[in-house]
Design a protein around this motif. Structure first.
Motif, short mmCIF file in Angstrom:
data_model
loop_
_atom_site.label_atom_id
_atom_site.label_comp_id
_atom_site.label_asym_id
_atom_site.label_seq_id
_atom_site.Cartn_x
_atom_site.Cartn_y
_atom_site.Cartn_z
N LYS A 85 -2.08 47.88 113.33
CA LYS A 85 -3.14 47.03 112.79
C LYS A 85 -2.57 46.00 111.83
O LYS A 85 -2.97 44.84 111.83
CB LYS A 85 -4.18 47.89 112.08
CG LYS A 85 -5.35 47.10 111.51
CD LYS A 85 -6.33 48.02 110.82
CE LYS A 85 -7.10 48.84 111.82
NZ LYS A 85 -8.05 48.02 112.62
N GLY A 86 -1.62 46.41 111.00
CA GLY A 86 -1.05 45.48 110.03
C GLY A 86 -0.21 44.40 110.66
O GLY A 86 0.08 43.39 110.02
N GLY A 87 0.20 44.60 111.92
CA GLY A 87 1.04 43.60 112.57
C GLY A 87 0.27 42.48 113.20
O GLY A 87 0.85 41.49 113.62
N ARG A 147 -0.54 44.24 105.79
CA ARG A 147 -1.85 44.31 105.16
C ARG A 147 -2.75 45.22 105.98
O ARG A 147 -2.83 45.11 107.19
CB ARG A 147 -2.50 42.92 105.08
CG ARG A 147 -1.81 41.95 104.16
CD ARG A 147 -2.63 40.67 104.06
NE ARG A 147 -1.98 39.68 103.19
CZ ARG A 147 -1.13 38.77 103.62
NH1 ARG A 147 -0.82 38.71 104.91
NH2 ARG A 147 -0.57 37.92 102.79
N PHE A 148 -3.41 46.16 105.29
CA PHE A 148 -4.48 46.91 105.90
C PHE A 148 -5.31 47.55 104.80
O PHE A 148 -4.89 47.66 103.65
CB PHE A 148 -3.98 47.96 106.90
CG PHE A 148 -3.01 48.96 106.35
CD1 PHE A 148 -3.41 49.98 105.50
CD2 PHE A 148 -1.67 48.91 106.70
CE1 PHE A 148 -2.52 50.90 105.00
CE2 PHE A 148 -0.76 49.83 106.22
CZ PHE A 148 -1.19 50.83 105.36
N ASP A 149 -6.51 47.92 105.14
CA ASP A 149 -7.43 48.59 104.21
C ASP A 149 -8.31 49.49 105.07
O ASP A 149 -9.26 49.02 105.69
CB ASP A 149 -8.27 47.56 103.45
CG ASP A 149 -9.12 48.21 102.35
OD1 ASP A 149 -9.38 49.42 102.44
OD2 ASP A 149 -9.51 47.49 101.41
N GLU A 150 -7.95 50.77 105.13
CA GLU A 150 -8.64 51.70 106.03
C GLU A 150 -9.07 52.95 105.26
O GLU A 150 -8.36 53.44 104.39
CB GLU A 150 -7.70 52.12 107.17
CG GLU A 150 -7.35 51.01 108.14
CD GLU A 150 -8.52 50.64 109.05
OE1 GLU A 150 -9.25 51.56 109.48
OE2 GLU A 150 -8.70 49.44 109.30
N SER A 151 -10.25 53.45 105.61
CA SER A 151 -10.75 54.70 105.03
C SER A 151 -10.92 55.74 106.13
O SER A 151 -11.30 55.41 107.26
CB SER A 151 -12.08 54.46 104.32
OG SER A 151 -11.91 53.63 103.19
N PHE A 152 -10.64 57.00 105.77
CA PHE A 152 -10.73 58.10 106.72
C PHE A 152 -11.49 59.25 106.07
O PHE A 152 -11.29 59.56 104.90
CB PHE A 152 -9.34 58.59 107.14
CG PHE A 152 -8.46 57.52 107.70
CD1 PHE A 152 -8.48 57.22 109.06
CD2 PHE A 152 -7.59 56.80 106.88
CE1 PHE A 152 -7.66 56.23 109.59
CE2 PHE A 152 -6.77 55.81 107.40
CZ PHE A 152 -6.81 55.52 108.76
N ASP A 153 -12.36 59.89 106.84
CA ASP A 153 -13.11 61.04 106.35
C ASP A 153 -12.23 62.29 106.36
O ASP A 153 -11.42 62.50 107.27
CB ASP A 153 -14.34 61.29 107.22
CG ASP A 153 -15.39 60.20 107.06
OD1 ASP A 153 -15.42 59.58 105.99
OD2 ASP A 153 -16.18 59.99 108.00
N ARG A 199 -1.21 61.31 110.90
CA ARG A 199 -1.73 61.20 112.25
C ARG A 199 -2.14 59.76 112.60
O ARG A 199 -2.25 59.42 113.77
CB ARG A 199 -2.91 62.15 112.44
CG ARG A 199 -2.48 63.60 112.53
CD ARG A 199 -3.60 64.54 112.93
NE ARG A 199 -4.47 64.87 111.81
CZ ARG A 199 -5.75 64.56 111.72
NH1 ARG A 199 -6.32 63.85 112.67
NH2 ARG A 199 -6.46 64.93 110.68
N ASN A 200 -2.40 58.94 111.58
CA ASN A 200 -2.85 57.57 111.83
C ASN A 200 -1.79 56.53 111.46
O ASN A 200 -2.09 55.33 111.48
CB ASN A 200 -4.13 57.28 111.04
CG ASN A 200 -5.34 57.97 111.62
OD1 ASN A 200 -5.97 57.47 112.54
ND2 ASN A 200 -5.65 59.15 111.09
N ALA A 201 -0.57 56.98 111.12
CA ALA A 201 0.47 56.05 110.68
C ALA A 201 0.75 54.97 111.71
O ALA A 201 0.85 53.78 111.38
CB ALA A 201 1.75 56.82 110.35
N GLY A 202 0.88 55.36 112.99
CA GLY A 202 1.18 54.38 114.03
C GLY A 202 0.10 53.32 114.15
O GLY A 202 0.39 52.12 114.27
N VAL A 243 -10.15 59.49 102.24
CA VAL A 243 -8.95 58.84 101.71
C VAL A 243 -8.97 57.38 102.13
O VAL A 243 -9.33 57.06 103.27
CB VAL A 243 -7.66 59.54 102.18
CG1 VAL A 243 -7.57 59.59 103.70
CG2 VAL A 243 -6.42 58.85 101.60
N ARG A 244 -8.61 56.51 101.21
CA ARG A 244 -8.52 55.08 101.50
C ARG A 244 -7.06 54.66 101.38
O ARG A 244 -6.42 54.91 100.37
CB ARG A 244 -9.37 54.28 100.51
CG ARG A 244 -9.34 52.77 100.73
CD ARG A 244 -10.06 52.05 99.62
NE ARG A 244 -10.06 50.60 99.82
CZ ARG A 244 -10.39 49.72 98.87
NH1 ARG A 244 -10.75 50.14 97.67
NH2 ARG A 244 -10.35 48.42 99.13
#
Length: 240
Positions: free
Chosen positions: A106-108, A148-154, A98-101, A161-162
């Motif tokens: 963000k990485g761009g 590059r990205f570093d994201e965490s989701f509840d 659901r957050n792939a896009g 998940v990170r």
């Protein structure tokens, strides 16, 4: 931006990304809540029987078969202290899907100038299945410069998940139950687990039991049983 999980993983250069079926943990070797209908006493009884058979085993195939059965019982015993890794895994993939896009976008938002590695990344990105000029490639093509990205989701039930990605190493996922990391998905698509403190205690308990009953049946001289991984990251401690 609507990006499927498959295309997201392809853009991260994960070899198994041709279908999400590639992300299949070996649940026979990863302890998870309610994975067995056996009781602890049932498992100890079967471990005792295996130790007796190992003492009289005469060929490598027989020993290997017994070792595999023993490993399965160790994992089942450890699962009495396990979180629900299956649910955590499914929830993590769903939230990444659901957050792939947003992750790609963000990485761009990074470098302004390209070097030779950027052009290589763009080439690989196109090979992943994004057609030039399509809606899906407009933002991801920019993202191929940085990756590059570093994201965490509840997640539900105190899980999280990170997702992390770098230009050369691709994406990886760390899945947590509370504050303890319990699963890891590497860029090659392999899934491993990390034992919780409670699982470690149960692992030691069943290993000590196995060592004690093995001493009852082993002959002289003793031949150590085949050692299998007791965890996707740890090794069982068998005493000879």
């Amino acid at each position: 931006m609507n990006v499927s999980l498959e295309r997201f993983l392809k853009s991260e250069r994960m070899p198994m990304a041709r279908g999400t079926g590639g992300l299949n943990p070996d649940w026979s070797n990863i302890p998870t809540k309610n994975m067995t209908k056996l009781t602890k006493d049932d498992i100890r009884a079967q471990i005792r029987d295996i130790a007796k058979q190992e003492a009289s085993a005469t060929d490598d195939k027989e020993r290997d078969d017994l070792a595999k059965k023993r490993q399965g019982l160790f994992t089942a015993y450890e699962s009495f202290g396990s979180p629900d890794r299956k649910t955590l895994f499914d929830d993590a993939l769903d939230i990444i899907r659901r957050n792939a896009g947003n992750l790609l976008k963000k990485g761009g938002e990074t470098p302004e100038q390209k070097d030779v590695f950027d052009f290589i990344n763009e080439r690989d990105f196109k090979k992943a299945g994004f057609a030039p000029g399509s809606e899906e490639t407009h933002v991801p093509t920019l993202r191929a410069l940085g990756m590059r990205f570093d994201e965490s989701f509840d997640l539900a039930n105190n899980g999280s998940v990170r997702a992390t990605s770098t230009a050369q190493r691709g994406v990886s996922f760390e899945i947590f139950s509370g504050r303890e990391q319990v699963l890891n998905i590497k860029r090659d698509g392999s899934v491993s687990h990390k034992s919780t403190d409670e699982e470690k205690a149960l692992k030691k308990e069943i290993t000590d039991f196995y060592n004690s009953v093995r001493n009852e049946f082993r002959g002289t001289p003793a031949t150590p049983p085949p050692v299998l991984s007791g965890d996707s990251g740890d090794t069982m401690d068998f005493k000879v």
